[in-house]
Design an enzyme around this catalytic site. Structure first.
Site, short mmCIF file in Angstrom:
data_model
loop_
_atom_site.label_atom_id
_atom_site.label_comp_id
_atom_site.label_asym_id
_atom_site.label_seq_id
_atom_site.Cartn_x
_atom_site.Cartn_y
_atom_site.Cartn_z
CB SER A 10 -5.53 4.26 -4.20
OG SER A 10 -5.55 3.28 -3.21
CG ASP B 286 -7.35 -1.76 1.56
OD1 ASP B 286 -6.47 -2.34 2.22
OD2 ASP B 286 -7.10 -0.80 0.82
CB SER C 11 2.92 -4.45 -1.56
OG SER C 11 2.98 -3.07 -1.25
NE ARG D 222 0.62 -0.62 7.76
CZ ARG D 222 -0.21 -0.09 6.88
NH1 ARG D 222 -0.86 1.04 7.15
NH2 ARG D 222 -0.40 -0.67 5.71
NE ARG E 251 -1.40 4.52 -6.87
CZ ARG E 251 -1.55 3.91 -5.69
NH1 ARG E 251 -2.21 4.49 -4.72
NH2 ARG E 251 -1.00 2.72 -5.46
NE ARG F 22 -7.53 -3.03 8.31
CZ ARG F 22 -7.32 -2.20 7.31
NH1 ARG F 22 -7.18 -2.68 6.08
NH2 ARG F 22 -7.24 -0.91 7.50
N GLY G 229 0.09 4.42 5.14
CA GLY G 229 1.15 3.61 4.53
C GLY G 229 1.36 4.02 3.09
CD GLN H 282 0.71 0.98 1.00
OE1 GLN H 282 1.57 0.57 1.77
NE2 GLN H 282 -0.47 1.38 1.43
C1 S3P Z 1 -2.78 0.84 -1.38
C2 S3P Z 1 -2.29 -0.43 -1.43
C3 S3P Z 1 -2.63 -1.46 -0.44
C4 S3P Z 1 -3.86 -1.09 0.37
C5 S3P Z 1 -3.82 0.34 0.82
C6 S3P Z 1 -3.74 1.28 -0.36
C7 S3P Z 1 -2.37 1.81 -2.42
O1 S3P Z 1 -1.55 -1.64 0.45
O2 S3P Z 1 -4.00 -1.94 1.48
O3 S3P Z 1 -4.96 0.66 1.59
O4 S3P Z 1 -3.01 2.86 -2.57
O5 S3P Z 1 -1.38 1.53 -3.12
P1 S3P Z 1 -0.32 -2.64 0.13
O6 S3P Z 1 0.38 -2.11 -1.05
O7 S3P Z 1 0.53 -2.62 1.36
O8 S3P Z 1 -0.96 -3.97 -0.09
#
Ligand code: S3P
Length: 438
Positions: A25, A321, A169, A125, A29, A352, A97, A171
Site C-alpha cells: 500500500s 487482507d 474501502s 472486480r 502510494r 476469498r 485494485g 482504495q
Molecule cells: C488497499 C486496500 C484494501 C486492501 C488492498 C490494499 C489499499 O482494499 O484489500 O489489498 O492499499 O488501499 P479495499 O480498499 O478494496 O478494501
C-alpha cells in the site's frame, strides 16, 4: 509444471530472524504522490512486485521519469499538473485494485480519454464503487459490466463532492482524496474506518487535508493542493506479508521468529489483535514513528493452546487482507470461531470467503459459510494425512501463500498451483520459507 509446488513435510521447529518485503500500500502510494510532486523523490525498500512495477509503468506512461534499480527508486515529478498526457494511452493495472482505483483519482483532470485494463481477476472486480463518486466530480467514466476495461476522461471544471464511503474501502477513500487534491473547493468525505496511509502521507507532506476521527467513521476535508513536496521515504515491511510468518510460527512446534521493521499502523494490525485474542504469542519491540507511520519489530513464539473467537466486525477492515491466514488459526483452535460482515472478502483478487471455506473443507475442517460470514469448527488435534490439490483460484497470491502455510503446519501432501501469483505482492515469499525450512 514448474508453476506448481509440492509440499509433503511439516516444518521443523525454527528460531530465526527475517525481513519481509516493503509494504504494498505504501509503495504504490509513494509512487503516486511522487509523480504529482515537484522535484526528485527517492525511496528505499520499495516493494519490487508486479503490482508496484505496474504502478511505475503507469506513471511513466503519464510522462514521468523514473529511475529504478534494486536498491532504490527515484521519481522526477513535475508537480500536480505535470503529466504529459498523450492520446489513446492504456494503463495496465494488472492484478492491482489499489493501482487501478487510486490512479483514477489522479486522472480526474486528464484532457484525453485514458483506458484502464487489468488481468482476468481484476477485470471481474467492482470499479463502479469508485466510478460513481469520481463522475460526480465531473469526470466521464465508462465501464464494462461495472468493471474493467474502463475509460476515463477528466474535466477542467471539477466540482468538489460530498462522499459517503460505507464499505470500509481504503482504495475508494484514497481515490477520492486524490481527486479532491486536484479540485478547487472543499471535498468532504465521511469514511468508514479503513487503512489511513493516504491521510498520513498527506499530513506528512503538509497537504490541505484535515481528518477528524470518531468511533466508526473518519471525516476528511480535502482542498486543492497547489504544490506537492518531493518525498524521500524508506518503505517499512508489509504486515500483510509478515502475517503469513506470524501464523506459521504460531502453528509450528516450539518455534520462534523475529520479523524486523514492520509497519504496525493501527489501521492494519487487526490480524495481531485477533490472533492474540485466540491465544497467539506476539509482541512488538522497538516501537518507533517514521514520518507518521508506526513501525516495530515483531516477536512471535509458537502457541500450544489456541481458542476460538467470535470476531468483532469492528476489526474487519484492519484485517481485511489477513482473513485467509487467520482462518488457519481458527482451524487449530478449540471451539467454533465466527467471523461476520466479511462479504468484502468476496470482492478481492478471488472470492476469498468462498475459497477460505473450500480450503478448510479440503483440510477436513467443517465450516458454515454464508455470503458474508463463516463459522469454523476448530480441531486442536488436526493432522492431515491425505492429498490436497489447490488450483483454479484466479491465481490469488494470498490463497497460494495461505495454502503453503497450511501444508507446512498441518501435514498432508499438497500440490499448490500458480506459484507465480506471489509476484504480485511478495516475490520473496518462497525464499524466506526455504530459509526457515533449512
Ligand atoms: C488497499 C486496500 C484494501 C486492501 C488492498 C490494499 C489499499 O482494499 O484489500 O489489498 O492499499 O488501499 P479495499 O480498499 O478494496 O478494501
Amino acid at each position: 509444471m514448474s508453476n506448481l509446488i509440492k509440499i509433503k513435510n511439516k516444518i521443523n521447529s525454527f528460531d530465526k530472524t527475517i525481513i519481509v518485503s516493503g509494504d504494498k500500500s505504501l509503495s504504490i502510494r509513494w509512487i503516486l504522490f511522487s509523480s504529482l510532486a515537484k522535484g526528485k523523490s527517492k525511496a528505499f525498500n520499495l516493494l519490487l512486485s508486479d503490482d508496484v512495477l505496474a504502478a511505475i509503468k503507469a506513471v511513466r506512461k503519464l510522462g514521468i521519469k523514473v529511475k529504478l534499480n534494486k536498491k532504490y527508486c527515484i521519481i522526477f515529478g513535475n508537480g500536480p499538473n505535470g503529466f504529459k498526457y498523450k492520446k489513446n494511452i492504456i494503463i495496465d493495472s494488472k492484478n492491482s485494485g489499489t493501482l487501478g482505483r487510486l490512479i483514477m483519482g489522479i486522472l480526474i483532470d486528464t484532457p484525453h480519454k485514458i483506458k484502464i485494463i487489468g488481468d482476468k481477476s481484476l477485470s471481474k472486480r467492482d470499479f463502479n464503487r469508485i466510478a460513481e463518486p469520481l463522475k460526480k466530480f465531473g469526470a466521464k467514466i465508462k465501464l464494462k459490466n461495472k468493471g474493467l476495461p474502463l475509460t476515463i476522461k477528466g474535466s477542467k471544471n471539477l466540482n468538489p463532492i460530498k462522499y459517503l464511503e460505507n464499505k470500509g474501502s481504503a482504495q475508494c477513500k484514497s481515490s477520492v482524496i486524490f481527486a479532491g487534491l486536484k479540485t478547487e473547493g472543499k471535498t468532504l468525505i465521511k469514511a468508514k474506518k479503513s487503512r489511513d496511509h493516504t491521510e498520513l502521507l498527506c499530513k506528512h507532506l503538509g497537504l490541505p487535508v484535515k481528518v477528524k476521527k470518531n468511533k466508526n467513521y473518519d471525516f476528511i476535508e480535502v482542498k486543492k493542493a497547489k504544490k506537492i513536496k518531493p518525498l524521500n521515504y524508506k518503505i517499512p515491511s508489509d504486515i500483510s506479508s509478515g502475517a503469513f510468518f506470524i501464523v506459521l510460527t504460531t502453528l509450528a512446534d516450539n518455534s520462534k521468529l523475529l520479523i524486523k521493521n514492520v509497519n504496525i499502523n493501527s489501521s492494519r494490525i487487526g490480524v495481531i489483535t485477533i490472533l492474540k485474542k485466540m491465544g497467539a504469542n506476539i509482541k512488538f519491540k522497538n516501537k518507533r514513528n517514521y514520518k507518521g507511520e508506526a513501525i516495530a519489530d515483531i516477536i512471535v513464539n509458537s502457541s500450544k493452546k489456541l481458542k476460538a473467537i467470535n470476531c468483532s466486525s469492528k476489526l474487519n477492515s484492519q484485517a481485511i487482507d489477513e482473513f485467509l491466514i487467520i482462518f488457519l488459526v481458527a482451524a487449530k483452535s478449540r471451539g467454533v470461531s465466527y467471523f461476520k460482515d466479511i462479504g468484502e472478502l468476496n470482492q478481492k483478487e478471488s472470492p476469498r470467503l468462498k475459497w477460505g471455506s473450500k480450503i478448510l473443507n479440503k483440510m477436513g475442517i467443517k465450516t458454515i459459510t454464508t455470503d458474508s460470514s463463516i463459522k469454523i469448527f476448530g480441531n486442536p488435534n488436526l493432522t492431515i494425512k491425505k492429498n490436497i490439490i489447490i488450483n483454479e483460484y484466479l491465481k490469488d497470491h494470498r490463497v497460494f501463500m495461505t495454502s503453503v502455510i497450511a501444508a507446512l503446519t498441518f501435514g498432508g501432501t499438497w500440490k499448490i498451483h500458480d506459484k507465480d501469483s506471489i509476484k504480485t505482492s511478495f516475490p520473496n515469499f518462497l525464499n524466506i520459507i526455504n530459509n526457515l525450512v533449512k
